[in-house]
Design a protein around this motif. Sequence first.
Motif, short mmCIF file in Angstrom:
data_model
loop_
_atom_site.label_atom_id
_atom_site.label_comp_id
_atom_site.label_asym_id
_atom_site.label_seq_id
_atom_site.Cartn_x
_atom_site.Cartn_y
_atom_site.Cartn_z
N ARG A 175 0.96 -0.99 0.12
CA ARG A 175 -0.14 -0.13 -0.12
C ARG A 175 0.99 1.06 0.12
O ARG A 175 0.55 1.99 -0.63
CB ARG A 175 -1.08 0.45 1.56
CG ARG A 175 -2.24 -0.97 1.18
CD ARG A 175 -2.85 0.18 2.32
NE ARG A 175 -2.41 -0.89 3.64
CZ ARG A 175 -2.99 -1.68 4.37
NH1 ARG A 175 -3.36 -2.49 3.50
NH2 ARG A 175 -1.91 -1.69 5.63
N ARG A 263 -4.17 2.83 -8.21
CA ARG A 263 -5.03 3.46 -6.78
C ARG A 263 -5.91 1.97 -7.38
O ARG A 263 -6.00 1.80 -6.27
CB ARG A 263 -5.95 4.78 -8.14
CG ARG A 263 -6.67 4.72 -6.43
CD ARG A 263 -7.39 6.49 -6.70
NE ARG A 263 -7.09 7.19 -7.27
CZ ARG A 263 -6.15 8.30 -6.07
NH1 ARG A 263 -5.91 8.29 -4.97
NH2 ARG A 263 -5.53 9.18 -6.80
N ARG A 264 -6.94 1.30 -8.09
CA ARG A 264 -7.32 0.67 -8.26
C ARG A 264 -6.84 -0.99 -7.26
O ARG A 264 -6.97 -1.89 -7.08
CB ARG A 264 -7.68 0.15 -9.50
CG ARG A 264 -8.81 -0.73 -9.55
CD ARG A 264 -10.07 -1.19 -10.96
NE ARG A 264 -9.22 -1.13 -11.87
CZ ARG A 264 -8.82 -0.59 -12.94
NH1 ARG A 264 -9.03 1.15 -12.54
NH2 ARG A 264 -7.66 -0.98 -13.55
N GLU A 267 -6.11 -0.05 -3.74
CA GLU A 267 -7.65 -0.43 -2.62
C GLU A 267 -8.26 -1.88 -2.91
O GLU A 267 -8.72 -1.91 -1.65
CB GLU A 267 -8.30 0.25 -3.76
CG GLU A 267 -7.92 1.61 -3.37
CD GLU A 267 -8.78 2.79 -3.47
OE1 GLU A 267 -10.69 2.40 -4.91
OE2 GLU A 267 -8.47 4.12 -4.21
N GLU A 268 -8.56 -1.97 -3.94
CA GLU A 268 -8.72 -3.83 -4.15
C GLU A 268 -7.89 -4.12 -4.12
O GLU A 268 -8.58 -5.98 -3.36
CB GLU A 268 -9.21 -3.77 -5.98
CG GLU A 268 -10.43 -3.22 -5.82
CD GLU A 268 -10.62 -3.66 -7.56
OE1 GLU A 268 -10.10 -4.38 -8.09
OE2 GLU A 268 -11.07 -2.54 -8.23
N GLU A 272 -6.67 -0.62 0.76
CA GLU A 272 -7.44 0.58 1.44
C GLU A 272 -7.05 1.81 0.49
O GLU A 272 -6.15 1.88 -0.59
CB GLU A 272 -5.66 0.86 2.47
CG GLU A 272 -5.81 2.27 3.02
CD GLU A 272 -4.59 2.58 3.98
OE1 GLU A 272 -4.21 1.60 4.81
OE2 GLU A 272 -3.83 3.57 3.83
N GLN A 273 -8.24 2.36 0.94
CA GLN A 273 -9.03 3.38 -0.02
C GLN A 273 -8.30 5.13 0.25
O GLN A 273 -7.33 5.10 1.43
CB GLN A 273 -10.15 3.31 0.20
CG GLN A 273 -11.21 2.53 -0.06
CD GLN A 273 -12.33 2.87 -0.72
OE1 GLN A 273 -12.32 3.43 -0.94
NE2 GLN A 273 -12.60 1.65 -1.62
N LEU A 274 -7.81 5.58 -0.60
CA LEU A 274 -7.10 7.06 -0.71
C LEU A 274 -8.23 7.49 -0.93
O LEU A 274 -9.49 7.38 -0.93
CB LEU A 274 -6.53 7.52 -1.79
CG LEU A 274 -4.23 6.91 -1.40
CD1 LEU A 274 -4.40 7.16 -2.42
CD2 LEU A 274 -3.90 7.21 -0.32
#
Length: 275
Positions: A175, A263-264, A267-268, A272-274
């Motif tokens: 991440r 980014r995907r 996250e996936e 963790e999401q920004l």
Amino acid sequence: MTHINVLDPGASPLDYYGFELRRLREAAGLTQQQLGDILNYTGSLVGQVETARKVPTPEFSERVDAALGTGGLFSRLVELVLRSQLPAWFRQVAELQARATEIYSFEMGVVPGLLQTPAYARAVLGALDDTDLEDRTAVRLARQRIFEKEEPPLFWVVLSESALHQEIGGSETMREQLAHLLSFQSNPRINVQVLPFSAGAHAGMTGSFDVYRFASDPAIVYTEGYGSAHPSANPDTVKACSLRYDHLQAAALSLKASAELIRRVMEERYGEQLA
């Protein structure tokens, strides 16, 4: 009486650094512990640097310069020290990177060292050998200081999508590493394109390589083997690899689409999401 190692300042840049640190510390009338307190490091670490058992970092060197009023001496020396700690076969490559005005890199399965985070670099370097791991990590990360120059090089990376999925050091490390790649979106001198799996067969299937370009010297192509470096200034090789790189850039996603994919995946796959 405490035994004091006597260093030969001519033995290596690391020995010279330690010799000068001890000489100037003693001239200032400070013990190792007192200097450590000023630097916000332990006296033990100061002693290890003075006896060439620990590789100093740029941050440590900057603090020593400020504490002892040495006019940037140790900040200059540390560059030589860190370069001398690289594997012998890689030192020429590090010098090429430091002199290049443009660096074009294609990487198959790992984020290139110039863009690695500390945790990711530590995991890569420690995969088979954890000897002196902290020092070796510091030496690798120090190469990234080329981006702090007054005129940093243009760095363009085409990164295989596989490097985003190869989990190195665990989810948290990945991440952080992918977020680090995204942090360059607003930096026009560091550009990251991803070559997606959907590209299929591509011009880089024979392996990773770099192309270094200079202000007044011929361009050089660099490939790497197990414990060996293979730089070449052969015009035909440079021409062929430059064409190969052009095709890789054309097959890769745009800078914007590459960032979206990074980014995907972050996250996936790494949870963790920004904001």
